[in-house]
Design an enzyme around this catalytic site. Structure first.
Site: not given
Length: 771
Positions: A49, A52
């Site tokens: 995450h 990203e």
């Protein structure tokens, strides 16, 4: 005309899916990385995450102010990303001429990220702010609890969002792990890139090869089979008020199970007569039902049915009815079920945007029926579910909202109904907006009855790719239908019948509880009502009945707009609108907002959240749109990147219930409301510099050929109720004529609240000096 699709594999291993859809006005790209949070080293939860997020901060080729997000937002497009358990998705939608620029930025930022430690530190704080908001949100915690119902050995039961403590940036091992994750998974063999748009397949293929080739060569990484979902009996979650989650998990399903589940969920959420939801509704138990997939990977599926039940409902009997319905479906001709599902899929494909099509293609789930593999998976799925024999079940008839023939009767449209000309009928999307002025204080209580009456039709509409919304805003009831023209016509007649005379069982049903929203979303939901609400009126303590509703309809004054219908379809719509309740009235301009107003909105979350809406008169809206356009980048840079107020930061020009103006929003885990407002005002005090290209860039967005169909119809409706000119070319010309001096004057007017302020927040107003 059906879409043309082509599949290619590039020399670097990247799989390319291309979709030529001539009806589309926009183009989209969706890139799926076949790796997600469960593929990151377990010692660093949230690494995937975090990576990203880092991509969107830009790199040497495209820094932040020229990166993908700024590029797409400047064109009025959409852009986002999502990290799931075993996949990470990046996607955007832009005008077709901008697809190359967006695709180059997307592939560059993923292939050559900048891992500078300072930007990592800043973005970790954003991740931590997301984590705090997530941990304080009851609905998010409820969803997390569902995942923890599986085996404790499965990674679904763990924490993967990331926070300040799970991402040790100073650790050399962590930095090596971050780079290794990027090296292993952000290479050709791990990627699926899907492009969809009106361009030819050859043009899309050229773009895909050119920019998809930026990634390193590679092959699909072999991954260890995850532990079983069901190491022990599945733990069913506890009830949450009147909400019940029925959870289902499967191991070892064949390929195609994810698509088979989509068909099954369509059957389970069909509430028409004959099925299990209808049986619940006839007992007076059903208040709402949603079903969705929670996880799918390597033959494993986790999904749930979320039921909102009345206090009188029996959960054991509800399960019994569900098992009976599953047993009935198991015995049906699966080809017949698939034929019905295929028709639904075809309608969804016709209605889908470029972005929706590209996302479905990148996930390997286009809007099609099941093939042989999928039908085999459906059989395996049904036989893996609890079922029982017996019950008076039957498949519902063919859905009338999917009809392809125009009704034979034709009637002139009601006098007073506007006919919009912004959206040509060739777009195959039609909308009908109806707005009734209901001054009686009974409207709030009566609206609950009407919502219940419409609920079955709303459920059917959703399955048939038709938007049907009914809401009470201020002193108005508003009905909106948007979708295929024939579906809108057929649904209109049904909707008016249900609104005119609800069935007996709807008169005493309580309002369905809605999942709590994070604070900033709760404020956005409350904004339209805050703009239109007059003085609070006491609620009459009386029992509602049909005669009172008849009186409300008789006194109602309505305005409406139909868009996207051919002349023949207008005749059929006229027949559907016979007996339209109330009397027509011409729209009138929205009441001006004078001075500064602070409205406290209760929210379920405690994080400070604030919306500042600055409405503008019609003659200043072109300048206001341009000001919002040039402010968007500096606002994000200052509040999100430099000050790190939180992950929810935005600014834009919005049209809301006849008001047009600049809207600013912030939710922060550590900054007070007064500080948030102070930062916004400081931003406005800094002023803006009008770049030469900004006017043309914004003006180009006001072209019917460049706008989404939904945006066109929303533009026309807002212009209609505000009594503004809906001519898009006029707005384009006005934007091109705005000069720097006008923006400077407008900025000062905003600071002075010359045209009013409306501030929504989840606290009381701060000291007078801020207002």
């Amino acid at each position: 005309m059906s879409d043309a699709i082509r599949h290619l594999t590039l020399a670097n291993g990247l799989h390319l899916t291309l979709r030529h859809a001539p009806r589309l006005k926009r183009a989209a790209a969706a890139l799926r990385v076949h790796a997600g949070s469960h593929d990151a080293p377990p010692c660093w939860p949230g690494l995937a995450h975090f990576l990203e997020h880092l991509f969107f901060l830009g790199n040497r080729r495209f820094p932040l102010d020229d990166g993908l997000m700024r590029y797409v937002q400047g064109l009025g497009g959409q852009v986002n990303a999502s990290t799931r358990e075993r996949t990470t998705d990046f996607f955007f939608e832009v005008p077709p001429v901008a697809l190359a620029g967006g695709l180059e930025r997307l592939c560059q930022m993923l292939a050559e990220p900048d891992f500078a430690i300072e930007r990592q530190r800043r973005e970790r704080e954003v991740i931590h702010a997301e984590f705090i908001a997530w941990s304080r949100n009851p609905e998010a915690q409820r969803q997390f609890a569902l995942l923890q119902s599986v085996s404790a050995r499965h990674p679904l039961s763990g924490f993967h969002a990331g926070n300040r403590h799970s991402l040790p940036l100073e650790s050399q091992a962590f930095q090596q792990g971050l780079r290794q994750f990027h090296h292993d998974f952000y290479q050709g063999g791990q990627l699926t890139l899907s492009l969809a748009g009106p361009q030819s397949l050859d043009e899309l293929a050229h773009l895909g090869r050119q920019f998809g080739g930026l990634f390193a060569n590679g092959a699909r990484v072999a991954r260890v089979q995850p532990p079983a979902l069901l190491g022990a009996p599945l733990r069913q979650p506890d009830a949450w008020g009147n909400r019940h989650d029925l959870l289902f998990a499967h191991d070892g399903l064949p390929d195609g199970a994810e698509q088979a589940l989509e068909l099954l969920l369509a059957q389970l959420t069909d509430s028409r007569p004959g099925g299990w939801l209808d049986a619940l509704r006839r007992r007076g138990w059903l208040q709402g039902c949603k079903a969705r997939q929670l996880h799918a990977h390597a033959g494993q599926l986790l999904w749930h049915v979320q039921l909102q039940l009345s206090d009188q409902a029996c959960l054991d009997k509800t399960r019994e009815l569900l098992h009976g319905w599953l047993g009935f479906l198991r015995q049906q001709d699966h080809k017949q079920l698939n034929d019905r599902f295929t028709r639904l899929q075809q309608r969804h494909e016709q209605a889908a945007s470029a972005l929706e099509l590209a996302q479905r293609d990148s996930a390997g789930r286009p809007f099609v029926g099941l093939g042989t593999q999928g039908l085999d998976a459906l059989t395996a799925l049904l036989w893996d579910l609890p079922s029982s024999a017996g019950g008076d079940w039957q498949l519902p008839p063919d859905e009338a909202l999917l009809a392809t023939e125009l009704p034979a009767t034709s009637t002139p449209l009601p006098a007073g109904l506007g006919i919009g000309d912004c959206l040509p009928p060739s777009r195959q999307l039609a909308t009908l907006d109806l707005r009734w002025h209901i001054p009686s204080p009974l409207r709030q209580r009566m609206q609950i009855v009407l919502q219940h009456s419409l609920q079955p039709l709303r459920e059917r509409a959703g399955q048939a790719a038709l938007q049907l919304g009914f809401e009470a805003i201020g002193e108005y009831w508003q009905l909106r239908l948007a979708g295929h023209p024939l579906a809108v016509i057929n649904a209109t007649q049904e909707a008016l019948t249900l609104l005119r005379a609800p069935a007996r069982e709807h008169w005493h049903s309580p309002a369905a509880a809605e999942p709590p929203l994070i604070p900033i979303r709760a404020l956005l939901k409350a904004l339209p009502d805050a703009l239109l609400t007059g003085e609070e009126q006491p609620q009459p303590a009386c029992t509602l009945d049909q005669s009172q509703l008849d009186a409300l309809w008789q006194q109602a004054r309505w305005q409406g707009l139909a868009q996207g219908f051919t002349p023949a379809q207008q005749g059929a719509l006229g027949t559907a609108l016979q007996g339209l309740m109330g009397q027509p009235i011409a729209p009138s301009p929205a009441r001006p907002i004078l001075g500064r107003h602070w409205r406290q909105i209760p929210t379920s979350g405690s994080e400070p959240a604030l919306l500042l809406f600055c409405p503008l008169p019609a003659d200043l809206q072109a300048a206001g749109r341009l000001l919002a356009h040039v402010l968007q980048g500096p606002c994000y840079q200052r509040l999100r990147v430099e000050l790190q107020l939180g992950y929810a930061v935005f600014s834009a020009f919005r049209q809301i219930e006849g008001y047009g103006g600049l809207l600013f929003g912030v939710q922060s885990p550590h900054t007070s409301h007064a500080q948030i407002l102070g930062h916004l005002l400081d931003l406005l005090h800094q002023g803006v510099a009008l770049a030469t290209a900004a006017r043309a860039q914004l003006a180009d967005q006001f072209d019917e050929r460049a706008m989404t169909n939904v945006d066109v119809t929303q533009w026309a409706w807002q212009a209609h109720i505000a009594t503004h000119n809906a001519d898009l070319s006029r707005m384009r010309r006005s934007i091109l004529n705005v000069e720097q001096g006008q923006l400077d004057v407008l900025l000062q007017q905003l600071l002075d609240a010359s045209h009013g302020w409306l501030c929504l927040a989840n606290t009381t107003a701060p000291d007078a000096e801020w207002l």
